[in-house]
Design a protein around this motif. Structure first.
Motif, PDB file in Angstrom:
ATOM      1  N   THR A 392     -13.569 -23.948  24.205  1.00  0.00           N
ATOM      2  CA  THR A 392     -12.266 -23.290  24.303  1.00  0.00           C
ATOM      3  C   THR A 392     -11.387 -23.523  23.072  1.00  0.00           C
ATOM      4  O   THR A 392     -10.918 -22.572  22.439  1.00  0.00           O
ATOM      5  CB  THR A 392     -11.500 -23.807  25.545  1.00  0.00           C
ATOM      6  OG1 THR A 392     -12.376 -23.750  26.665  1.00  0.00           O
ATOM      7  CG2 THR A 392     -10.267 -22.952  25.812  1.00  0.00           C
ATOM      8  N   GLU A 393     -11.155 -24.793  22.732  1.00  0.00           N
ATOM      9  CA  GLU A 393     -10.242 -25.107  21.635  1.00  0.00           C
ATOM     10  C   GLU A 393     -10.744 -24.529  20.319  1.00  0.00           C
ATOM     11  O   GLU A 393      -9.981 -23.950  19.547  1.00  0.00           O
ATOM     12  CB  GLU A 393     -10.019 -26.620  21.500  1.00  0.00           C
ATOM     13  CG  GLU A 393      -9.058 -27.206  22.530  1.00  0.00           C
ATOM     14  CD  GLU A 393      -9.678 -27.411  23.905  1.00  0.00           C
ATOM     15  OE1 GLU A 393     -10.928 -27.261  24.034  1.00  0.00           O
ATOM     16  OE2 GLU A 393      -8.928 -27.713  24.859  1.00  0.00           O
ATOM     17  N   LEU A 394     -12.052 -24.692  20.085  1.00  0.00           N
ATOM     18  CA  LEU A 394     -12.659 -24.150  18.874  1.00  0.00           C
ATOM     19  C   LEU A 394     -12.415 -22.638  18.793  1.00  0.00           C
ATOM     20  O   LEU A 394     -12.000 -22.103  17.759  1.00  0.00           O
ATOM     21  CB  LEU A 394     -14.171 -24.444  18.903  1.00  0.00           C
ATOM     22  CG  LEU A 394     -15.017 -23.847  17.790  1.00  0.00           C
ATOM     23  CD1 LEU A 394     -14.636 -24.452  16.451  1.00  0.00           C
ATOM     24  CD2 LEU A 394     -16.507 -24.069  18.071  1.00  0.00           C
ATOM     25  N   ALA A 395     -12.625 -21.951  19.894  1.00  0.00           N
ATOM     26  CA  ALA A 395     -12.490 -20.493  19.912  1.00  0.00           C
ATOM     27  C   ALA A 395     -11.050 -20.063  19.634  1.00  0.00           C
ATOM     28  O   ALA A 395     -10.806 -19.203  18.790  1.00  0.00           O
ATOM     29  CB  ALA A 395     -12.956 -19.940  21.257  1.00  0.00           C
ATOM     30  N   VAL A 396     -10.096 -20.661  20.327  1.00  0.00           N
ATOM     31  CA  VAL A 396      -8.717 -20.184  20.144  1.00  0.00           C
ATOM     32  C   VAL A 396      -8.187 -20.526  18.748  1.00  0.00           C
ATOM     33  O   VAL A 396      -7.476 -19.729  18.148  1.00  0.00           O
ATOM     34  CB  VAL A 396      -7.741 -20.687  21.242  1.00  0.00           C
ATOM     35  CG1 VAL A 396      -8.050 -20.025  22.570  1.00  0.00           C
ATOM     36  CG2 VAL A 396      -7.737 -22.174  21.374  1.00  0.00           C
ATOM     37  N   ARG A 397      -8.589 -21.673  18.201  1.00  0.00           N
ATOM     38  CA  ARG A 397      -8.136 -22.002  16.853  1.00  0.00           C
ATOM     39  C   ARG A 397      -8.737 -21.036  15.839  1.00  0.00           C
ATOM     40  O   ARG A 397      -8.044 -20.560  14.931  1.00  0.00           O
ATOM     41  CB  ARG A 397      -8.542 -23.439  16.476  1.00  0.00           C
ATOM     42  CG  ARG A 397      -7.641 -24.474  17.091  1.00  0.00           C
ATOM     43  CD  ARG A 397      -7.855 -25.835  16.405  1.00  0.00           C
ATOM     44  NE  ARG A 397      -7.460 -26.890  17.317  1.00  0.00           N
ATOM     45  CZ  ARG A 397      -8.294 -27.758  17.868  1.00  0.00           C
ATOM     46  NH1 ARG A 397      -9.587 -27.721  17.584  1.00  0.00           N
ATOM     47  NH2 ARG A 397      -7.847 -28.673  18.702  1.00  0.00           N
ATOM     48  N   ALA A 398      -9.993 -20.719  15.998  1.00  0.00           N
ATOM     49  CA  ALA A 398     -10.648 -19.800  15.056  1.00  0.00           C
ATOM     50  C   ALA A 398      -9.999 -18.409  15.128  1.00  0.00           C
ATOM     51  O   ALA A 398      -9.788 -17.762  14.108  1.00  0.00           O
ATOM     52  CB  ALA A 398     -12.145 -19.714  15.368  1.00  0.00           C
ATOM     53  N   LEU A 399      -9.659 -17.985  16.333  1.00  0.00           N
ATOM     54  CA  LEU A 399      -9.026 -16.663  16.485  1.00  0.00           C
ATOM     55  C   LEU A 399      -7.624 -16.661  15.880  1.00  0.00           C
ATOM     56  O   LEU A 399      -7.204 -15.709  15.226  1.00  0.00           O
ATOM     57  CB  LEU A 399      -8.968 -16.263  17.965  1.00  0.00           C
ATOM     58  CG  LEU A 399     -10.334 -15.927  18.587  1.00  0.00           C
ATOM     59  CD1 LEU A 399     -10.235 -15.888  20.106  1.00  0.00           C
ATOM     60  CD2 LEU A 399     -10.857 -14.598  18.045  1.00  0.00           C
ATOM     61  N   HIS A 400      -6.905 -17.751  16.103  1.00  0.00           N
ATOM     62  CA  HIS A 400      -5.549 -17.896  15.559  1.00  0.00           C
ATOM     63  C   HIS A 400      -5.595 -17.796  14.027  1.00  0.00           C
ATOM     64  O   HIS A 400      -4.752 -17.144  13.410  1.00  0.00           O
ATOM     65  CB  HIS A 400      -4.989 -19.246  16.017  1.00  0.00           C
ATOM     66  CG  HIS A 400      -3.513 -19.401  15.859  1.00  0.00           C
ATOM     67  ND1 HIS A 400      -2.957 -20.195  14.888  1.00  0.00           N
ATOM     68  CD2 HIS A 400      -2.463 -18.864  16.544  1.00  0.00           C
ATOM     69  CE1 HIS A 400      -1.625 -20.147  14.985  1.00  0.00           C
ATOM     70  NE2 HIS A 400      -1.302 -19.342  15.992  1.00  0.00           N
ATOM     71  N   ASP A 401      -6.604 -18.429  13.419  1.00  0.00           N
ATOM     72  CA  ASP A 401      -6.779 -18.366  11.957  1.00  0.00           C
ATOM     73  C   ASP A 401      -7.150 -16.965  11.508  1.00  0.00           C
ATOM     74  O   ASP A 401      -6.574 -16.424  10.577  1.00  0.00           O
ATOM     75  CB  ASP A 401      -7.890 -19.331  11.499  1.00  0.00           C
ATOM     76  CG  ASP A 401      -7.405 -20.767  11.494  1.00  0.00           C
ATOM     77  OD1 ASP A 401      -6.176 -20.967  11.622  1.00  0.00           O
ATOM     78  OD2 ASP A 401      -8.247 -21.670  11.385  1.00  0.00           O
ATOM     79  N   GLU A 402      -8.145 -16.398  12.169  1.00  0.00           N
ATOM     80  CA  GLU A 402      -8.662 -15.083  11.765  1.00  0.00           C
ATOM     81  C   GLU A 402      -7.532 -14.042  11.716  1.00  0.00           C
ATOM     82  O   GLU A 402      -7.445 -13.249  10.797  1.00  0.00           O
ATOM     83  CB  GLU A 402      -9.752 -14.637  12.746  1.00  0.00           C
ATOM     84  CG  GLU A 402     -10.147 -13.163  12.664  1.00  0.00           C
ATOM     85  CD  GLU A 402     -10.948 -12.831  11.391  1.00  0.00           C
ATOM     86  OE1 GLU A 402     -11.499 -13.768  10.776  1.00  0.00           O
ATOM     87  OE2 GLU A 402     -11.006 -11.630  11.021  1.00  0.00           O
ATOM     88  N   PHE A 403      -6.651 -14.081  12.706  1.00  0.00           N
ATOM     89  CA  PHE A 403      -5.600 -13.070  12.747  1.00  0.00           C
ATOM     90  C   PHE A 403      -4.300 -13.548  12.080  1.00  0.00           C
ATOM     91  O   PHE A 403      -3.253 -12.915  12.211  1.00  0.00           O
ATOM     92  CB  PHE A 403      -5.371 -12.609  14.202  1.00  0.00           C
ATOM     93  CG  PHE A 403      -6.513 -11.790  14.737  1.00  0.00           C
ATOM     94  CD1 PHE A 403      -6.564 -10.426  14.492  1.00  0.00           C
ATOM     95  CD2 PHE A 403      -7.546 -12.396  15.428  1.00  0.00           C
ATOM     96  CE1 PHE A 403      -7.642  -9.675  14.946  1.00  0.00           C
ATOM     97  CE2 PHE A 403      -8.620 -11.649  15.893  1.00  0.00           C
ATOM     98  CZ  PHE A 403      -8.681 -10.279  15.649  1.00  0.00           C
ATOM     99  N   GLU A 404      -4.399 -14.673  11.383  1.00  0.00           N
ATOM    100  CA  GLU A 404      -3.295 -15.209  10.581  1.00  0.00           C
ATOM    101  C   GLU A 404      -1.991 -15.276  11.367  1.00  0.00           C
ATOM    102  O   GLU A 404      -0.957 -14.770  10.949  1.00  0.00           O
ATOM    103  CB  GLU A 404      -3.105 -14.369   9.315  1.00  0.00           C
ATOM    104  CG  GLU A 404      -4.337 -14.456   8.413  1.00  0.00           C
ATOM    105  CD  GLU A 404      -4.268 -13.514   7.214  1.00  0.00           C
ATOM    106  OE1 GLU A 404      -3.243 -12.824   7.066  1.00  0.00           O
ATOM    107  OE2 GLU A 404      -5.245 -13.483   6.467  1.00  0.00           O
ATOM    108  N   LEU A 405      -2.080 -15.912  12.545  1.00  0.00           N
ATOM    109  CA  LEU A 405      -0.900 -15.954  13.407  1.00  0.00           C
ATOM    110  C   LEU A 405      -0.014 -17.144  13.136  1.00  0.00           C
ATOM    111  O   LEU A 405       1.122 -17.196  13.574  1.00  0.00           O
ATOM    112  CB  LEU A 405      -1.357 -15.995  14.883  1.00  0.00           C
ATOM    113  CG  LEU A 405      -2.254 -14.843  15.317  1.00  0.00           C
ATOM    114  CD1 LEU A 405      -2.632 -14.985  16.783  1.00  0.00           C
ATOM    115  CD2 LEU A 405      -1.548 -13.512  15.095  1.00  0.00           C
ATOM    116  N   GLY A 406      -0.530 -18.127  12.387  1.00  0.00           N
ATOM    117  CA  GLY A 406       0.200 -19.380  12.216  1.00  0.00           C
ATOM    118  C   GLY A 406       1.319 -19.309  11.180  1.00  0.00           C
ATOM    119  O   GLY A 406       1.555 -18.277  10.581  1.00  0.00           O
ATOM    120  N   ASP A 407       1.952 -20.445  10.999  1.00  0.00           N
ATOM    121  CA  ASP A 407       3.044 -20.535  10.021  1.00  0.00           C
ATOM    122  C   ASP A 407       2.519 -20.471   8.600  1.00  0.00           C
ATOM    123  O   ASP A 407       1.498 -21.052   8.294  1.00  0.00           O
ATOM    124  CB  ASP A 407       3.774 -21.876  10.200  1.00  0.00           C
ATOM    125  CG  ASP A 407       4.975 -21.712  11.106  1.00  0.00           C
ATOM    126  OD1 ASP A 407       5.534 -20.596  11.123  1.00  0.00           O
ATOM    127  OD2 ASP A 407       5.315 -22.697  11.803  1.00  0.00           O
TER     128      ASP A 407
END
Ligand code: ASP
Ligand code: MG
Length: 407
Positions: A392-407
């Motif tokens: 779970t954690e691996l997947a959501v972090r990778a998706l967050h990165d891929e779509f450049e959602l972070g700060d």
């Protein structure tokens, strides 16, 4: 002078010190010249404690009595907070759900609000009082106490704001708004300025525990804007939950957030005949037991037979297996298999309506991380994949990165 509904969650009133801090913010708001109606949850952990006590006597507990017991959490916190406000020299009064008269149907522990009487509240407001309403509670026509589902104080607040034409501020202790991802598992999570009701609804029902899904539904239906803010930093801006039409084109980002839900389990019924009526035979008894089936996938049939896989909340897993097993025997199915070590990860965003290729990018990310997709479902503004819980954690972090959602 405007009327503001302020709702404080359980962690915000978990101790007397925290109740004092909340009371200070309430009287400060009052000093600014607005009328204040406060909705309060039970002190943090209290509802769970009361449910455990009940279960130690009877499991599942008697529904009517369980509501009598769990509603007491909010009775205590509303009284304590009111007393604290009075101790600061301000006039305040508490109301329980049955005193306001928040009338509900009689579906104990998940009651729906039918009507709210506003006379008592209006009278107390004209007398200049700060009003504290016990969240989560209602009363049905016969006078029995009901409760509005877990997290139901959010609904109390939104419903009162709707009836009284007030704005609605939901104060949280653990977060200060809605984030692109659970800040607990990703350090570059970004706070959203605005999010639409539909996106919030997807996030709430997909497992993000920030707002109760029913409260968001209600807010959407009655056009109540919600401001999610922090108890610790009450003057800072949080996140506005509003109508999509009220968001500027620029704010309609393609993806607003990534969420996950570990409260899932899946069941497969293998080798049932592929003919009209089979799905109804399987899902009717589950619905009759109040089990919320979420995703459903049916295989293509080979030689007139098919398999069906569906997900249910983990709390209903055992019950659902039992029912499915019964139906399987009746239908002459080969077997029932199940797995409760799964998670649903999802991308949410209104921009998906107008952008293509989001799903394939999501699948590529999961593939790159070596994560197998077990089930897929989509809506206009969401894509969900069921995967092995341990990723779970691996997947959501990778998706967050891929779509450049972070700060
Ligand atoms: N006390 C209830 C619960 O824990 C309602 C709420 O907190 O909003 O679910
Ligand atoms: Mg709570």
């Amino acid at each position: 002078m405007a009327l503001i509904v302020q709702k404080y969650g359980g962690t915000s009133v978990a101790t007397i010190d925290k109740i004092r801090r909340v009371a200070k913010h309430i009287v400060n708001s009052k000093e600014k010249g607005d009328d204040i109606l406060v909705v309060v949850s039970a002190m943090g952990g209290e509802t769970n404690r009361l449910i455990e006590l009940s279960r130690s006597i009877m499991d599942p507990p008697d529904e009517r009595e369980l509501d009598v017991i769990t509603s007491s959490g909010e009775q205590v916190s509303s009284g304590l907070l009111t007393m604290m406000i009075k101790s600061m020299g301000y006039d305040a009064i508490s109301f329980q759900g049955h005193q306001v008269r928040i009338i509900t149907d009689n579906a104990h522990s998940k009651a729906r609000i039918v009507r709210i009487d506003d006379e008592k509240i209006k009278k107390a407001l004209t007398e200049g009082k700060i009003i504290v309403v016990a969240g989560f509670q209602g009363v049905e026509e016969e006078g029995n106490v009901t409760t509005l589902g877990r997290g139901g104080s959010d609904l109390t607040a939104v419903a009162l704001a709707a009836v009284l034409n007030a704005s609605c501020e939901l104060y949280k202790d653990d977060v200060d708004g809605i984030y692109t991802i659970d800040p607990g598992i990703c350090e570059n999570a970004r706070k959203l300025e605005k999010i639409s009701y539909d996106e919030m609804l997807e996030m709430s029902s997909l497992g993000s525990k920030v707002l109760q899904a029913r409260a968001v539904e209600f807010a959407k239906k009655y056009h109540v804007p919600i401001h999610v803010r922090s108890t610790a930093k009450p003057d800072e801006k949080g996140t506005w939950v509003i109508e999509e039409e009220e968001m500027a084109e620029l704010e309609k980002i393609v993806i607003s957030g990534v969420t996950y839900d570990k409260d899932q389990a899946k069941i497969t019924i293998i080798h049932v005949s592929d003919q009209p009526g089979i799905a109804a035979k399987l899902f009717n008894p589950l619905a009759d037991e109040g089990i919320l089936v979420d995703m459903i996938v049916q295989n293509v049939s080979t030689e007139g037979y098919t398999d069906m896989t569906f997900t249910v909340p983990r709390t209903d897993f055992k019950k659902a297996i039992k029912i499915t097993q019964g139906v399987a025997n009746e239908l002459g199915a080969k077997a029932v298999t199940s797995d409760d070590k799964i998670a649903k990860v999802s991308l949410v965003g209104v921009g998906m309506k107008t952008h293509s290729g989001i799903a394939s990018r999501m699948f590529s990310v999961l593939a790159r991380e070596g994560i197998n997709i077990m089930m897929i479902s989509t809506s206009e503004i969401k894509i969900s994949c069921v995967i092995d819980e341990k990723f779970t954690e691996l997947a959501v972090r990778a998706l967050h990165d891929e779509f450049e959602l972070g700060d």
